[in-house]
Design a protein around this motif. Structure first.
Motif, PDB file in Angstrom:
ATOM      1  N   ILE A 121       0.682  -1.100  -0.225  1.00  0.00           N
ATOM      2  CA  ILE A 121       0.061   0.026  -0.020  1.00  0.00           C
ATOM      3  C   ILE A 121       0.918   1.277   0.013  1.00  0.00           C
ATOM      4  O   ILE A 121       1.680   1.453   0.825  1.00  0.00           O
ATOM      5  CB  ILE A 121      -0.900   0.120   1.227  1.00  0.00           C
ATOM      6  CG1 ILE A 121      -1.938  -1.185   1.309  1.00  0.00           C
ATOM      7  CG2 ILE A 121      -1.562   1.174   1.249  1.00  0.00           C
ATOM      8  CD1 ILE A 121      -2.534  -1.609   2.554  1.00  0.00           C
ATOM      9  N   THR A 122       0.644   2.230  -0.804  1.00  0.00           N
ATOM     10  CA  THR A 122       1.371   3.494  -1.001  1.00  0.00           C
ATOM     11  C   THR A 122       1.337   4.321   0.127  1.00  0.00           C
ATOM     12  O   THR A 122       0.202   4.226   0.956  1.00  0.00           O
ATOM     13  CB  THR A 122       1.272   4.415  -2.164  1.00  0.00           C
ATOM     14  OG1 THR A 122      -0.249   4.743  -1.859  1.00  0.00           O
ATOM     15  CG2 THR A 122       1.306   3.515  -3.460  1.00  0.00           C
ATOM     16  N   GLU A 123       2.163   5.025   0.494  1.00  0.00           N
ATOM     17  CA  GLU A 123       2.310   5.959   1.662  1.00  0.00           C
ATOM     18  C   GLU A 123       0.850   6.843   1.862  1.00  0.00           C
ATOM     19  O   GLU A 123       0.299   7.052   2.857  1.00  0.00           O
ATOM     20  CB  GLU A 123       3.491   6.805   1.704  1.00  0.00           C
ATOM     21  CG  GLU A 123       3.485   7.542   3.164  1.00  0.00           C
ATOM     22  CD  GLU A 123       3.725   6.806   4.289  1.00  0.00           C
ATOM     23  OE1 GLU A 123       3.162   7.046   5.461  1.00  0.00           O
ATOM     24  OE2 GLU A 123       4.425   5.650   4.296  1.00  0.00           O
ATOM     25  N   GLY A 124       0.470   7.460   0.579  1.00  0.00           N
ATOM     26  CA  GLY A 124      -0.593   8.180   0.625  1.00  0.00           C
ATOM     27  C   GLY A 124      -1.855   7.535   0.785  1.00  0.00           C
ATOM     28  O   GLY A 124      -2.689   8.051   1.467  1.00  0.00           O
ATOM     29  N   GLU A 125      -1.929   6.466   0.283  1.00  0.00           N
ATOM     30  CA  GLU A 125      -3.159   5.699   0.555  1.00  0.00           C
ATOM     31  C   GLU A 125      -3.330   5.110   1.806  1.00  0.00           C
ATOM     32  O   GLU A 125      -4.423   5.153   2.633  1.00  0.00           O
ATOM     33  CB  GLU A 125      -3.297   4.212  -0.524  1.00  0.00           C
ATOM     34  CG  GLU A 125      -4.261   3.571  -0.220  1.00  0.00           C
ATOM     35  CD  GLU A 125      -5.906   4.339  -0.348  1.00  0.00           C
ATOM     36  OE1 GLU A 125      -6.946   4.257   0.255  1.00  0.00           O
ATOM     37  OE2 GLU A 125      -5.892   5.190  -1.148  1.00  0.00           O
ATOM     38  N   TRP A 126      -2.239   4.744   2.521  1.00  0.00           N
ATOM     39  CA  TRP A 126      -2.082   4.480   3.943  1.00  0.00           C
ATOM     40  C   TRP A 126      -2.494   5.632   4.698  1.00  0.00           C
ATOM     41  O   TRP A 126      -3.489   5.297   5.910  1.00  0.00           O
ATOM     42  CB  TRP A 126      -0.601   3.908   4.374  1.00  0.00           C
ATOM     43  CG  TRP A 126      -0.691   3.096   5.533  1.00  0.00           C
ATOM     44  CD1 TRP A 126      -0.021   3.744   6.797  1.00  0.00           C
ATOM     45  CD2 TRP A 126      -1.063   1.860   5.925  1.00  0.00           C
ATOM     46  NE1 TRP A 126      -0.184   2.715   7.798  1.00  0.00           N
ATOM     47  CE2 TRP A 126      -0.840   1.589   7.265  1.00  0.00           C
ATOM     48  CE3 TRP A 126      -1.642   0.932   4.920  1.00  0.00           C
ATOM     49  CZ2 TRP A 126      -1.188   0.655   8.019  1.00  0.00           C
ATOM     50  CZ3 TRP A 126      -1.999  -0.252   5.958  1.00  0.00           C
ATOM     51  CH2 TRP A 126      -1.597  -0.467   7.033  1.00  0.00           C
ATOM     52  N   GLU A 127      -2.231   6.517   4.373  1.00  0.00           N
ATOM     53  CA  GLU A 127      -2.570   7.977   5.235  1.00  0.00           C
ATOM     54  C   GLU A 127      -3.824   8.055   5.055  1.00  0.00           C
ATOM     55  O   GLU A 127      -4.833   8.706   6.028  1.00  0.00           O
ATOM     56  CB  GLU A 127      -1.654   9.126   4.796  1.00  0.00           C
ATOM     57  CG  GLU A 127      -0.249   8.995   5.217  1.00  0.00           C
ATOM     58  CD  GLU A 127       0.052   8.755   7.014  1.00  0.00           C
ATOM     59  OE1 GLU A 127      -0.815   9.329   7.741  1.00  0.00           O
ATOM     60  OE2 GLU A 127       0.691   7.938   7.219  1.00  0.00           O
ATOM     61  N   ASP A 128      -4.468   7.960   3.882  1.00  0.00           N
ATOM     62  CA  ASP A 128      -5.919   8.230   3.623  1.00  0.00           C
ATOM     63  C   ASP A 128      -6.651   7.182   4.445  1.00  0.00           C
ATOM     64  O   ASP A 128      -7.677   7.584   4.995  1.00  0.00           O
ATOM     65  CB  ASP A 128      -6.367   8.117   1.938  1.00  0.00           C
ATOM     66  CG  ASP A 128      -6.001   9.115   1.367  1.00  0.00           C
ATOM     67  OD1 ASP A 128      -5.309  10.200   1.970  1.00  0.00           O
ATOM     68  OD2 ASP A 128      -5.633   8.919   0.013  1.00  0.00           O
ATOM     69  N   VAL A 129      -6.298   5.878   4.467  1.00  0.00           N
ATOM     70  CA  VAL A 129      -6.976   5.092   5.480  1.00  0.00           C
ATOM     71  C   VAL A 129      -7.106   5.359   6.670  1.00  0.00           C
ATOM     72  O   VAL A 129      -8.029   5.284   7.449  1.00  0.00           O
ATOM     73  CB  VAL A 129      -6.440   3.682   5.131  1.00  0.00           C
ATOM     74  CG1 VAL A 129      -7.041   2.644   6.025  1.00  0.00           C
ATOM     75  CG2 VAL A 129      -6.605   2.966   3.582  1.00  0.00           C
ATOM     76  N   LYS A 130      -5.913   5.713   7.039  1.00  0.00           N
ATOM     77  CA  LYS A 130      -5.861   6.024   8.846  1.00  0.00           C
ATOM     78  C   LYS A 130      -6.605   7.393   9.032  1.00  0.00           C
ATOM     79  O   LYS A 130      -7.263   7.539  10.107  1.00  0.00           O
ATOM     80  CB  LYS A 130      -4.186   6.527   8.864  1.00  0.00           C
ATOM     81  CG  LYS A 130      -3.612   5.072   9.213  1.00  0.00           C
ATOM     82  CD  LYS A 130      -2.018   5.330   9.352  1.00  0.00           C
ATOM     83  CE  LYS A 130      -1.835   6.176  10.768  1.00  0.00           C
ATOM     84  NZ  LYS A 130      -0.352   6.247  11.094  1.00  0.00           N
ATOM     85  N   SER A 131      -6.833   8.158   8.072  1.00  0.00           N
ATOM     86  CA  SER A 131      -7.346   9.671   8.318  1.00  0.00           C
ATOM     87  C   SER A 131      -8.824   9.315   8.166  1.00  0.00           C
ATOM     88  O   SER A 131      -9.982  10.172   8.598  1.00  0.00           O
ATOM     89  CB  SER A 131      -6.955  10.700   7.482  1.00  0.00           C
ATOM     90  OG  SER A 131      -7.415  10.623   6.032  1.00  0.00           O
ATOM     91  N   SER A 132      -9.420   8.207   7.603  1.00  0.00           N
ATOM     92  CA  SER A 132     -10.899   7.773   7.253  1.00  0.00           C
ATOM     93  C   SER A 132     -11.530   7.227   8.545  1.00  0.00           C
ATOM     94  O   SER A 132     -12.662   6.916   8.634  1.00  0.00           O
ATOM     95  CB  SER A 132     -10.821   6.829   6.160  1.00  0.00           C
ATOM     96  OG  SER A 132     -10.489   7.783   4.918  1.00  0.00           O
TER      97      SER A 132
END
Length: 142
Positions: A121-132
């Motif tokens: 999982i890309t860093e950007g997607e990982w951060e999106d998931v965490k922020s969701s």
């Protein structure tokens, strides 16, 4: 390497085995416990998928290896998403779906599964998931 006769299938089987091996190694299990590592993977990704919005769930799913993506989408009903869960509800649902004893507790199991998936999982997607997810639940993410 699992030879399937079709390169894309061989690659996804290898990636899936890598994730399961990673979970097993973190727990000190042998491959004879593959049913347990698979159950852990399935319980965590289904619970996470259902907690995310439909859009975020699809974005995360698109980054998973093909075979894990199939497990991820198995039984998904997008019209029921997202299921609002705080940290305790999330962990309780993973425990219900896991059906095994989690050495070190269910939170550690979730962290180990997410860590095993993290390489895909890309860093950007990982951060999106965490922020969701709620902040208390995001604290479980590695």
């Amino acid at each position: 390497m699992a030879e399937t006769g079709f390169r894309s299938f061989t690659t996804t089987v290898d990636k899936t085995n890598h994730v399961l091996n990673n979970i097993e190694q973190q727990y000190g299990m042998s491959k004879e416990h593959r049913n347990i590592s698979y159950a852990a993977l399935r319980a965590v990704i289904h619970t996470l998928r259902d907690r995310l919005t439909v859009e975020e769930a699809a974005e995360l799913g698109a980054q998973l290896p093909m075979l894990i993506r199939g497990i991820y989408y198995e039984g998904w009903v997008p019209t029921r998403a997202p299921v609002k869960m705080d940290r305790e509800e999330f962990l309780a649902r993973v425990q219900r779906e896991f059906n095994f004893r989690a050495d070190g507790g269910i939170e550690l199991l979730v962290q180990r599964v997410l860590q095993a998936l993290r390489d895909h999982i890309t860093e950007g997607e990982w951060e999106d998931v965490k922020s969701s997810v709620p902040r208390d639940l995001a604290s479980v993410f590695p």
